[in-house]
Design a protein around this motif. Structure first.
Motif, PDB file in Angstrom:
ATOM      1  N   GLY A 278       0.918  -1.188   0.180  1.00 27.75           N
ATOM      2  CA  GLY A 278       0.118  -0.034   0.007  1.00 27.75           C
ATOM      3  C   GLY A 278       0.754   1.267   0.086  1.00 27.75           C
ATOM      4  O   GLY A 278       1.987   1.373   0.606  1.00 27.75           O
ATOM      5  N   VAL A 279       0.218   2.411  -0.628  1.00 23.85           N
ATOM      6  CA  VAL A 279       0.871   3.630  -0.456  1.00 23.85           C
ATOM      7  C   VAL A 279      -0.116   4.650   0.037  1.00 23.85           C
ATOM      8  O   VAL A 279      -1.252   4.502  -0.497  1.00 23.85           O
ATOM      9  N   GLY A 280       0.184   5.663   0.470  1.00 22.98           N
ATOM     10  CA  GLY A 280      -0.811   6.711   1.010  1.00 22.98           C
ATOM     11  C   GLY A 280      -0.373   8.265   1.091  1.00 22.98           C
ATOM     12  O   GLY A 280       0.962   8.421   1.159  1.00 22.98           O
ATOM     13  N   LEU A 281      -1.117   9.092   1.405  1.00 20.33           N
ATOM     14  CA  LEU A 281      -0.671  10.638   1.220  1.00 20.33           C
ATOM     15  C   LEU A 281      -1.926  11.219   2.252  1.00 20.33           C
ATOM     16  O   LEU A 281      -2.878  11.073   2.084  1.00 20.33           O
ATOM     17  N   GLN A 282      -1.160  12.303   3.082  1.00 15.79           N
ATOM     18  CA  GLN A 282      -2.113  13.255   3.586  1.00 15.79           C
ATOM     19  C   GLN A 282      -1.253  14.636   3.236  1.00 15.79           C
ATOM     20  O   GLN A 282      -0.021  14.778   3.260  1.00 15.79           O
ATOM     21  N   TYR A 283      -2.050  15.663   2.908  1.00 17.06           N
ATOM     22  CA  TYR A 283      -1.737  16.825   2.877  1.00 17.06           C
ATOM     23  C   TYR A 283      -2.677  18.201   3.258  1.00 17.06           C
ATOM     24  O   TYR A 283      -3.933  17.791   2.839  1.00 17.06           O
ATOM     25  N   GLN A 284      -2.146  19.069   3.719  1.00 16.06           N
ATOM     26  CA  GLN A 284      -2.804  19.958   4.207  1.00 16.06           C
ATOM     27  C   GLN A 284      -2.104  21.507   4.243  1.00 16.06           C
ATOM     28  O   GLN A 284      -1.039  21.582   4.568  1.00 16.06           O
ATOM     29  N   LYS A 285      -2.578  22.515   3.303  1.00 15.96           N
ATOM     30  CA  LYS A 285      -1.922  23.713   3.268  1.00 15.96           C
ATOM     31  C   LYS A 285      -1.858  24.619   4.338  1.00 15.96           C
ATOM     32  O   LYS A 285      -2.954  24.624   4.769  1.00 15.96           O
ATOM     33  N   ASP A 286      -0.773  25.124   4.556  1.00 14.18           N
ATOM     34  CA  ASP A 286      -0.658  26.101   5.882  1.00 14.18           C
ATOM     35  C   ASP A 286      -1.283  25.439   7.145  1.00 14.18           C
ATOM     36  O   ASP A 286      -1.744  26.362   7.872  1.00 14.18           O
ATOM     37  N   ALA A 287      -1.037  24.207   7.202  1.00 12.46           N
ATOM     38  CA  ALA A 287      -1.595  23.660   8.643  1.00 12.46           C
ATOM     39  C   ALA A 287      -0.590  24.038   9.869  1.00 12.46           C
ATOM     40  O   ALA A 287      -0.930  24.157  10.997  1.00 12.46           O
ATOM     41  N   MET A 288       0.711  24.340   9.440  1.00 13.12           N
ATOM     42  CA  MET A 288       1.531  24.481  10.435  1.00 13.12           C
ATOM     43  C   MET A 288       2.163  25.935  10.597  1.00 13.12           C
ATOM     44  O   MET A 288       1.955  26.678   9.368  1.00 13.12           O
ATOM     45  N   TRP A 289       2.618  26.337  11.694  1.00 15.11           N
ATOM     46  CA  TRP A 289       3.397  27.650  11.514  1.00 15.11           C
ATOM     47  C   TRP A 289       4.501  27.716  12.806  1.00 15.11           C
ATOM     48  O   TRP A 289       4.663  26.814  13.579  1.00 15.11           O
ATOM     49  N   TYR A 290       5.419  28.618  12.433  1.00 21.18           N
ATOM     50  CA  TYR A 290       6.526  28.750  13.461  1.00 21.18           C
ATOM     51  C   TYR A 290       6.992  30.157  13.477  1.00 21.18           C
ATOM     52  O   TYR A 290       6.890  31.066  12.611  1.00 21.18           O
ATOM     53  N   LYS A 291       7.748  30.607  14.431  1.00 18.96           N
ATOM     54  CA  LYS A 291       8.573  31.922  14.336  1.00 18.96           C
ATOM     55  C   LYS A 291       9.729  31.810  13.859  1.00 18.96           C
ATOM     56  O   LYS A 291      10.455  30.826  14.233  1.00 18.96           O
ATOM     57  N   GLU A 292      10.165  32.768  13.313  1.00 17.13           N
ATOM     58  CA  GLU A 292      11.573  32.800  12.646  1.00 17.13           C
ATOM     59  C   GLU A 292      12.045  34.150  12.985  1.00 17.13           C
ATOM     60  O   GLU A 292      11.502  35.314  12.663  1.00 17.13           O
ATOM     61  N   TYR A 308       1.551  20.787   5.784  1.00 16.93           N
ATOM     62  CA  TYR A 308       1.362  19.646   6.441  1.00 16.93           C
ATOM     63  C   TYR A 308       1.538  18.410   5.369  1.00 16.93           C
ATOM     64  O   TYR A 308       0.404  18.326   4.559  1.00 16.93           O
ATOM     65  N   VAL A 309       2.588  17.515   5.402  1.00 22.30           N
ATOM     66  CA  VAL A 309       2.255  16.522   4.255  1.00 22.30           C
ATOM     67  C   VAL A 309       2.987  15.315   4.962  1.00 22.30           C
ATOM     68  O   VAL A 309       4.101  15.237   5.533  1.00 22.30           O
ATOM     69  N   THR A 310       2.376  13.821   4.787  1.00 16.25           N
ATOM     70  CA  THR A 310       3.090  12.862   5.177  1.00 16.25           C
ATOM     71  C   THR A 310       2.970  11.885   3.762  1.00 16.25           C
ATOM     72  O   THR A 310       1.949  11.791   3.051  1.00 16.25           O
ATOM     73  N   LEU A 311       3.937  11.037   3.669  1.00 15.34           N
ATOM     74  CA  LEU A 311       3.773   9.788   2.429  1.00 15.34           C
ATOM     75  C   LEU A 311       4.320   8.685   3.245  1.00 15.34           C
ATOM     76  O   LEU A 311       5.106   8.583   4.005  1.00 15.34           O
ATOM     77  N   GLY A 312       3.457   7.650   2.957  1.00 13.79           N
ATOM     78  CA  GLY A 312       3.633   6.438   3.495  1.00 13.79           C
ATOM     79  C   GLY A 312       3.514   5.045   2.654  1.00 13.79           C
ATOM     80  O   GLY A 312       3.167   5.160   1.471  1.00 13.79           O
ATOM     81  N   ILE A 313       4.438   3.980   2.837  1.00 10.62           N
ATOM     82  CA  ILE A 313       4.191   2.738   1.958  1.00 10.62           C
ATOM     83  C   ILE A 313       4.535   1.682   2.939  1.00 10.62           C
ATOM     84  O   ILE A 313       5.204   1.864   3.909  1.00 10.62           O
ATOM     85  N   ASP A 314       3.577   0.681   2.792  1.00  8.98           N
ATOM     86  CA  ASP A 314       3.770  -0.266   3.708  1.00  8.98           C
ATOM     87  C   ASP A 314       3.433  -1.846   2.842  1.00  8.98           C
ATOM     88  O   ASP A 314       3.153  -1.691   1.841  1.00  8.98           O
TER      89      ASP A 314
END
Length: 476
Positions: A278-292, A308-314
């Motif tokens: 199996g393969v899979g994906l999660q994606y969300q635009k501008d889900a995260m933030w941080y100070k620089e 935010y993005v994750t990619l998986g294979i199993d």
């Protein structure tokens, strides 16, 4: 002569008795027939193809945990080095219905991780409520509601009653209770099969970030308020969330798995022959933030948003080894790449044995793995995991069932730790009195504790702690 005759008669009598005894058929062993637990189902038509079905699940834990350094219970460090407790890991009630040839309804209520530190007056809450319509038979169903048709890996949506180990690979539930409700979120989804390819895809509206689930005292990082953020350490944003894309697809080479609901089995105990990739994906635009830090404004900082993005294979393999004894093997391995933004890491302790943590070795403001049983479960970087189990022969213990030992591990390399390995392992054994319907599991987990010397240093592993759990599971 008379004595000889008597001796001959005695020998002949003994020989005859032995010969007769050899012809006696020994009593047959009592056959242990498997007890079939019939589903609680109400037929809605004559052939039963339309129905309503109900299920239930209880997982009770008895646990002894070596708490992380600095752990507190009810704000106190006294008696917080070790914890003995009893809790309800999961309680579930499902109701689902095939209302017509094409219309399917699914709902679930339950509760997770109810222990001695939980708020009282325990209550069930709505976990799932979806309905879908089969537009193209077997190939395409479209639905909507509060659901878990997500990726990026098989156990991102785990059928918790069929777990092989003590617990699931929780890291695969990549946003658990951050911007979802124990993995579930409001969504529209499509799912089905194309030949041997099983697929799902969904577009979800995440919940507003739940800061209460990410208390710094338990080390559950992720609080999104800008005032609590370190420079260059990402957290989930508390702004209005963008839609989230999820997909997972698996090519099922051998036996085919059902996909009526989103939850995927942990092990079939050899009743199916499974080989999936199996393969899979999660994606969300501008889900995260941080100070620089902003060099042009001394002491100032810019807010940087990040996807935010994750990619998986199993790979999943499970099969019987011996048809006569029904021994079986179950194997699963997965690789996950996660990008939560710069230096993101989240600690999580399942049904945490402590409700807080203090600064480790007098270093306030620096990172630690948190209190109780927490460890760095998710973060920006890569994670490899595997589990292996062996089901012994049926009726190994007579009418009391059989045994299934197992081992599992998670090895992560997170950016915040300078990619130094974070390794957790579990070993245990399931006593399958009646398969998944009635089983007792004993598990030992060993986990690392990471701490940061100063804010400028990467965290280092300083010690390891262990946890013993005895679980009883009942399911119908």
């Amino acid at each position: 002569m008379k004595k000889i005759r008597i001796a001959i008669l005695i020998l002949l009598s003994a020989f005859t008795a032995v010969a007769q005894q050899d012809t006696i058929i020994p009593p047959a062993k009592k056959e242990i027939k498997p007890q079939v637990i019939k589903p609680l189902r109400i037929a809605l038509n004559e052939d039963g193809s339309h129905y309503v079905q109900f299920t239930g699940l209880l997982q009770a834990w008895v646990r002894y945990n070596e708490n992380n350094p600095g752990s507190t219970i009810n704000g106190q460090a006294a008696n917080a080095e070790n914890t003995f407790d009893v809790g309800l890991r999961r309680v579930r009630f499902q109701a689902f219905a095939q209302l017509t040839d094409r219309a399917f309804f699914y709902t679930q209520v339950g509760q997770n991780s109810f222990g001695f530190t939980s708020e009282r007056k325990f209550g069930l809450f709505l976990m799932d409520a979806t309905g879908d319509y089969e537009c193209i038979k077997k190939h395409l169903s479209i639905g909507a509601g509060l659901g878990s048709w997500v990726g990026p890996l098989r156990y991102s949506s785990l059928a918790v009653a069929s777990i092989m180990g003590m617990d699931g690979m929780i890291y695969q539930q990549t946003t658990n209770d951050l911007n979802d409700q124990f993995v579930r979120r409001m969504m529209i989804y499509a799912k089905g099969k194309i030949g041997k390819l099983d697929y799902r895809v969904s577009i979800a509206k995440p919940f507003l970030v739940n800061t209460a689930a990410n208390k710094s005292g338990t080390g559950q990082a992720g609080i999104g308020e800008l005032g609590n953020m370190q420079n260059n350490v990402a957290t989930f944003s508390t702004r209005n969330p963008n839609p989230q894309l999820n997909t997972y697809m698996a090519y099922q080479f051998l036996d085919q798995e059902a996909n009526k609901n989103p939850y995927m089995a942990g092990t079939y105990h050899g009743t199916k022959k499974i080989f999936n990739i199996g393969v899979g994906l999660q994606y969300q635009k501008d889900a995260m933030w941080y100070k620089e830090a902003n060099a042009s404004a001394p002491g100032g900082a810019d807010t940087i948003t990040h996807q935010y993005v994750t990619l998986g294979i199993d790979v999943m393999y499970g099969a019987p080894l011996n048809k006569e004894t029904n021994t079986a093997i179950s194997f699963y391995a997965a690789y996950l790449y996660s990008d939560y933004g710069r230096n993101y890491v989240r600690n999580l302790g399942v049904m945490n044995a402590a409700d807080g943590g203090q600064a480790y070795s007098g270093r306030p403001g620096t990172y630690t793995s948190g209190g109780g049983s927490a460890f760095a479960m998710n973060g920006t970087g890569s994670t490899f995991s595997a589990q292996l189990g062996y089901k012994m022969k049926d009726n190994l213990l007579g009418e009391h069932g059989t045994l299934m030992p197992y081992a599992m591990t998670q090895v992560s390399g997170f950016q915040f730790f300078n990619y130094k390995p974070m390794t957790v392992f579990n070993v245990g054994i399931n006593w399958l009195m009646k398969g998944h319907n009635s089983k007792i599991s004993v598990d030992y987990q060993n986990r690392p504790f990471f701490a940061q010397a100063t804010l400028a240093d990467a965290p280092e592993q300083t010690t390891r702690k262990g946890m013993f759990v005895l679980q009883y599971q009942l399911m119908f």
